[in-house]
Design a protein around this motif. Structure first.
Motif, PDB file in Angstrom:
ATOM      1  N   UNK A  63       0.835  -1.201   0.000  1.00  0.00           N
ATOM      2  CA  UNK A  63       0.000   0.000   0.000  1.00  0.00           C
ATOM      3  C   UNK A  63       0.872   1.255   0.000  1.00  0.00           C
ATOM      4  N   UNK A  64       1.939   1.238   0.813  1.00  0.00           N
ATOM      5  CA  UNK A  64       2.807   2.412   0.918  1.00  0.00           C
ATOM      6  C   UNK A  64       3.455   2.759  -0.419  1.00  0.00           C
ATOM      7  N   UNK A  65       3.894   1.756  -1.164  1.00  0.00           N
ATOM      8  CA  UNK A  65       4.569   1.998  -2.441  1.00  0.00           C
ATOM      9  C   UNK A  65       3.673   2.720  -3.438  1.00  0.00           C
ATOM     10  N   UNK A  66       2.387   2.524  -3.313  1.00  0.00           N
ATOM     11  CA  UNK A  66       1.451   3.182  -4.225  1.00  0.00           C
ATOM     12  C   UNK A  66       0.713   4.342  -3.562  1.00  0.00           C
ATOM     13  N   UNK A  67       1.133   4.685  -2.323  1.00  0.00           N
ATOM     14  CA  UNK A  67       0.525   5.815  -1.598  1.00  0.00           C
ATOM     15  C   UNK A  67       1.624   6.695  -1.017  1.00  0.00           C
ATOM     16  N   UNK A  68       2.458   7.279  -1.856  1.00  0.00           N
ATOM     17  CA  UNK A  68       3.610   8.038  -1.356  1.00  0.00           C
ATOM     18  C   UNK A  68       3.183   9.277  -0.574  1.00  0.00           C
ATOM     19  N   UNK A  69       3.975   9.622   0.427  1.00  0.00           N
ATOM     20  CA  UNK A  69       3.726  10.870   1.155  1.00  0.00           C
ATOM     21  C   UNK A  69       4.324  12.053   0.401  1.00  0.00           C
ATOM     22  N   UNK A  70       5.175  11.758  -0.576  1.00  0.00           N
ATOM     23  CA  UNK A  70       5.755  12.792  -1.448  1.00  0.00           C
ATOM     24  C   UNK A  70       6.228  12.115  -2.727  1.00  0.00           C
ATOM     25  N   UNK A  71       6.065  12.794  -3.849  1.00  0.00           N
ATOM     26  CA  UNK A  71       6.578  12.273  -5.103  1.00  0.00           C
ATOM     27  C   UNK A  71       5.677  11.226  -5.742  1.00  0.00           C
ATOM     28  N   UNK A  72       6.187  10.581  -6.805  1.00  0.00           N
ATOM     29  CA  UNK A  72       5.374   9.646  -7.580  1.00  0.00           C
ATOM     30  C   UNK A  72       5.211   8.293  -6.899  1.00  0.00           C
ATOM     31  N   UNK A  73       4.195   7.554  -7.327  1.00  0.00           N
ATOM     32  CA  UNK A  73       4.071   6.162  -6.912  1.00  0.00           C
ATOM     33  C   UNK A  73       5.272   5.385  -7.414  1.00  0.00           C
ATOM     34  N   UNK A  74       5.581   4.284  -6.725  1.00  0.00           N
ATOM     35  CA  UNK A  74       6.752   3.489  -7.122  1.00  0.00           C
ATOM     36  C   UNK A  74       6.584   2.973  -8.548  1.00  0.00           C
TER      37      UNK A  74
END
Length: 446
Positions: A63-74
């Motif tokens: 979930x984190x990889x596709x919900x970045x707190x800054x910048x693009x998704x992984x």
């Protein structure tokens, strides 16, 4: 007794890899010590109010990889790229890499990219084959083999493994591991926590993690002794230089796990460097920082849950955090079993590397000047000095009483450290030293 406070002090012998690899984290073995403190003497007891751990660390990472707190998704970051460097921490950090790596590999495979995994062991000895399997996980290793993902560890004294990058604004010359330099995307995966350098995780996996001996020593020698390098000093000179070096080395994104005092994942935070790591540290501090009790303690009773309690070299970090709330002349009672560790290059006793301060004992302001001169002359290697030197500096102003395993007492005496196997004995001695009105602070996770 009715007017007493029973303090419970963590005193555990945990394998940090077992914490991360355990299928049932609730069954992680723990040992505690108990101490009766007169209520009239108790200034405060600091036990964190921790959130519940995530149900599944792998899902949280996905979930984190596709919900970045800054910048693009992984997945967006990987589009159009060729090769990815995945930088992980080593066997002395409890980050559960075996649980966090699968969604990273999923994204790399879906994008059809090449990848390499590099262990950010800095100048610490490399992981053994058994360490690697436990840290990364057998299934992940098999997948790496199937996908052609090679694994490397840092070799800081092998000049052929590094590529020159430049010089930081603070004067640190930078040589980066060639396998990381070859990549056009770099991700670090680590544990976010405040520490005596300012903060762990994020760009720290680049510097000192995957840079050369010269870069590590330059950064450490210049900034460890600075009064502005202290617990939680994110904007201090050392952490600031680390993040600048990481930027120079092309660090794109970081994934930072916040772990509770049982080694379980509370949150996974991903995003662009350095914003995501700063966010992770803010979240860590929201859980684990505490208000100053209002007056300095005479005695601080400390337990441990540092990255590992195998070596006092690691657990001793808490001496620097206790320094903030203990008056000069006070006593730090530090409960750390320090059972030692077996590694690929040999066995190390619990007080290994702390013996480096023996030539400068006893710890006095005058002898500390000798330490500083020898750092300047490069007679002290600061990859180890980055820990023992700050502990030593605290010892020039405060008395350190170590509560540890009996097997460590002989080496402690040889070094010149005051040690015992009994917490009750250490506390009674401290009360006698400071008097019946002594104020006591309990820091179970110092």
């Amino acid at each position: 007794m009715a007017d007493g406070y029973r303090a419970v002090i963590p005193y555990e012998s945990l394998d940090p890899l077992t914490i991360g690899a355990s299928g049932d984290d609730e069954k992680v073995f723990r040992e505690t010590l108990e101490l009766e403190i007169p209520q009239a003497n108790l200034l405060a007891a600091i036990y964190p109010d921790e959130p519940e751990p995530v149900a599944d660390a792998t899902d949280a990472a996905r979930v984190a990889l596709e919900s970045p707190v800054a910048g693009p998704r992984f997945s967006e970051l990987l589009a159009g790229k060729r090769r990815v460097a995945i930088v992980i921490d080593n066997q002395f950090r409890p980050t559960p890499q075996s649980k966090l790596l699968p969604p990273v590999f999923d994204a790399v495979e879906a994008a059809g990219l090449e990848a390499v995994v590099v262990c950010a062991n800095g100048k610490v000895f490399p992981m053994s084959d058994a360490d690697i399997e436990q840290k990364i996980g057998r299934q992940n290793l098999e997948r790496m083999e199937r996908l052609g993902i090679d694994f490397f560890q840092n070799e800081p004294r092998n000049p052929e493994m590094y590529e020159y990058v430049g010089v930081s604004s603070r004067g640190t010359p930078v040589w980066l591991h060639k396998e990381v330099a070859k990549c056009d995307v770099t991700l670090t995966i680590g544990q976010a926590q405040s520490n005596h350098w300012g903060a762990g995780g994020g760009g720290k996996l680049i510097c000192p993690g995957v840079v050369s001996d010269e870069t590590i020593e330059s950064n450490h020698c210049a900034f460890v002794p600075s009064p502005q390098t202290h617990y939680g000093a994110y904007a201090g000179p050392m952490r600031s230089d680390i993040d600048e070096v990481a930027t120079m080395c092309g660090l794109d994104v970081t994934m930072n796990a916040i772990l509770d005092t049982r080694g379980r994942v509370v949150e996974v935070i991903y995003g662009s460097h350095p914003q995501a790591h700063r966010h992770a540290i803010e979240r860590f501090n929201a859980i684990y920082t505490y208000e100053h009790p209002g007056e300095q303690a005479d005695i601080a009773v400390c337990g441990v849950f540092a990255p590992t309690d195998h070596l006092f070299f690691h657990t001793g970090w808490g001496c620097m955090s206790a320094d903030f709330v203990l008056r000069d002349g006070g006593t730090i009672i530090y409960a750390s079993p320090s059972p030692g560790v077996s590694t690929a290059v040999g066995d190390f006793p619990g007080l290994a590397l702390m013996d480096l301060m023996k030539p400068y004992m006893p710890a006095t302001p005058e002898n500390y000047q000798r330490v500083l001169k020898d750092i300047h002359a490069r007679e002290i290697q600061m990859w180890a000095g980055c820990i023992w030197v700050p502990i030593y500096e605290v010892m020039t102003r405060k008395h350190l009483k170590l509560v540890t395993l009996e097997e460590n007492l002989e080496l402690a005496a040889d070094i010149g450290m005051d040690a015992t196997t009994s917490l009750d004995e250490a506390f009674a001695e401290a009360m006698e030293r400071h008097g019946s009105d002594a104020k006591v602070l309990v820091l179970p996770y110092a």
